[in-house]
Scaffold this active site. Structure first.
Site, PDB file in Angstrom:
ATOM      1  N   ASN A 118       8.623  -5.635  -0.395  1.00 53.72           N
ATOM      2  CA  ASN A 118      10.085  -4.395  -0.929  1.00 53.72           C
ATOM      3  C   ASN A 118       7.994  -2.948  -0.346  1.00 53.72           C
ATOM      4  OD1 ASN A 118      11.891  -5.783  -2.521  1.00 53.72           O
ATOM      5  ND2 ASN A 118      10.928  -5.643  -4.205  1.00 53.72           N
ATOM      6  N   ASN A 172      -1.255  -2.785 -13.702  1.00 54.97           N
ATOM      7  CA  ASN A 172      -0.663  -1.817 -14.628  1.00 54.97           C
ATOM      8  C   ASN A 172      -0.942  -3.112 -15.927  1.00 54.97           C
ATOM      9  OD1 ASN A 172       0.747  -4.698 -15.903  1.00 54.97           O
ATOM     10  ND2 ASN A 172       2.298  -4.306 -14.945  1.00 54.97           N
ATOM     11  N   ASP A 186       6.814  -1.735  -7.036  1.00 55.14           N
ATOM     12  CA  ASP A 186       6.349  -1.962  -5.839  1.00 55.14           C
ATOM     13  C   ASP A 186       6.674  -0.664  -4.717  1.00 55.14           C
ATOM     14  OD1 ASP A 186       6.407  -4.584  -6.248  1.00 55.14           O
ATOM     15  OD2 ASP A 186       8.426  -4.920  -5.559  1.00 55.14           O
TER      16      ASP A 186
END
Length: 305
Positions: free
Chosen positions: A45, A186, A254
């Site tokens: 990705n 994250n 991604d």
């Protein structure tokens, strides 16, 4: 100024996607949409996102000698990715990700490594030519840590900027952090890395703690809010995200990573690269699927206008 290539080392997965009104409870069966099999995998990705935006991207990974593997390689090439570093394994099936997307565009993902689990340090060494003349190396944790660490060391030796996405989160050797120039996480992954409640600390403290681990720069994505850029003792920089109507968040992280790597390869400073990456990630949330949601430069210009 000529832009140098970027290298992505890691995973390719066939995404098995079903949409449903809500996520099932434990032991519950729900009806879903027809199954879609789409190209995915974090590294694939990221490579596709960067290539669609005009980057010269080299991908190193492994797929099975099966229909899904051939589909993934073909999709990467269609996006403009150089796949000469992707091995075809006759003794392994292609990696898969089983994805459920609810009516709000949120997702759950379960991955089965397949051929991704066979990627080794020896594979990285065999593809050293991929690092020649490149400027940025992108890594994630969907393949074995030996391959990730070997790639980070090879990238550092070749003078590349090493961008490591600690996802899906796992404890990693100190050597990987010491070989990393920019770590991408994250909020949940940052909390796991540092062993702290992020709600109880300041972003400046998070940046200082990551710097003490040997990583000079960090980008923490904060979902629909955008991201925070941290560079040691420097003041944190918050980068807001444009408001969008999300239909599917699969692969948005991604898209962010691929765009970030691309702009770093183009010579942007980290905050400028992160600002661009936030726009790309937001765009991806407005379309279904992972790679199918990634913009071209023209689409992104229209979206940002």
């Amino acid at each position: 100024m000529s832009v140098k290539p970027l290298v992505i080392v890691g995973s390719l997965n066939a995404d098995l996607v079903v949409q449903t009104e809500r996520f099932p409870r434990a032991g519950e069966t729900l009806h879903g949409s027809p199954l879609r099999i789409l190209p995915g995998g974090k590294s694939s990705n990221q490579a596709a996102a960067a290539a669609r935006l005009g980057g010269e991207v080299r991908l190193v990974g492994a797929v099975g000698d099966d229909d899904n593997g051939r589909m993934l390689v073909a999709a990467a090439r269609e996006s403009g990715v150089d796949t000469r570093g992707v091995a075809l394994r006759s003794d392994s099936v292609t990696g898969t990700a089983v994805i459920t997307v609810d009516a709000q565009g949120e997702n759950t993902i379960v991955i089965s490594a397949g051929a991704n689990g066979t990627l080794s340090a020896a594979d990285v060494e065999a593809n050293r030519v991929s690092f020649d003349g490149a400027s940025v190396l992108g890594l994630c944790l969907e393949v074995g840590i030996d391959a990730v660490l070997a790639a980070a060391r090879a990238g550092r030796e070749a003078g590349l900027t090493v961008l490591t996405n600690l996802s899906p989160y796992a404890a990693v050797p100190d050597d990987l952090l010491l070989a990393t120039d920019v770590v991408l996480l994250n909020e949940h992954e940052a909390a796991q890395l540092l062993g702290v409640d992020l709600d109880a600390v300041e972003w400046s403290d998070v940046g200082a703690a990551i710097a003490r681990l040997g990583v000079p720069h960090a980008v923490i994505t904060t979902g629909s809010a955008g991201c925070v850029v941290l560079s040691g003792d420097d003041s944190p920089v918050t980068v807001p995200s444009p408001r969008v109507g999300a239909v599917d968040t699969t692969g948005c992280g991604d898209a962010f990573m691929g765009a970030l790597a691309l702009r770093l390869a183009e010579g942007d400073a980290l905050v400028a690269a992160a600002t661009f990456a936030v726009r790309v990630g937001s765009f991806a949330a407005t379309r279904h699927g992972a790679q199918s949601s990634y913009p071209t430069p023209a689409e992104l210009e229209t979206f940002s206008a």
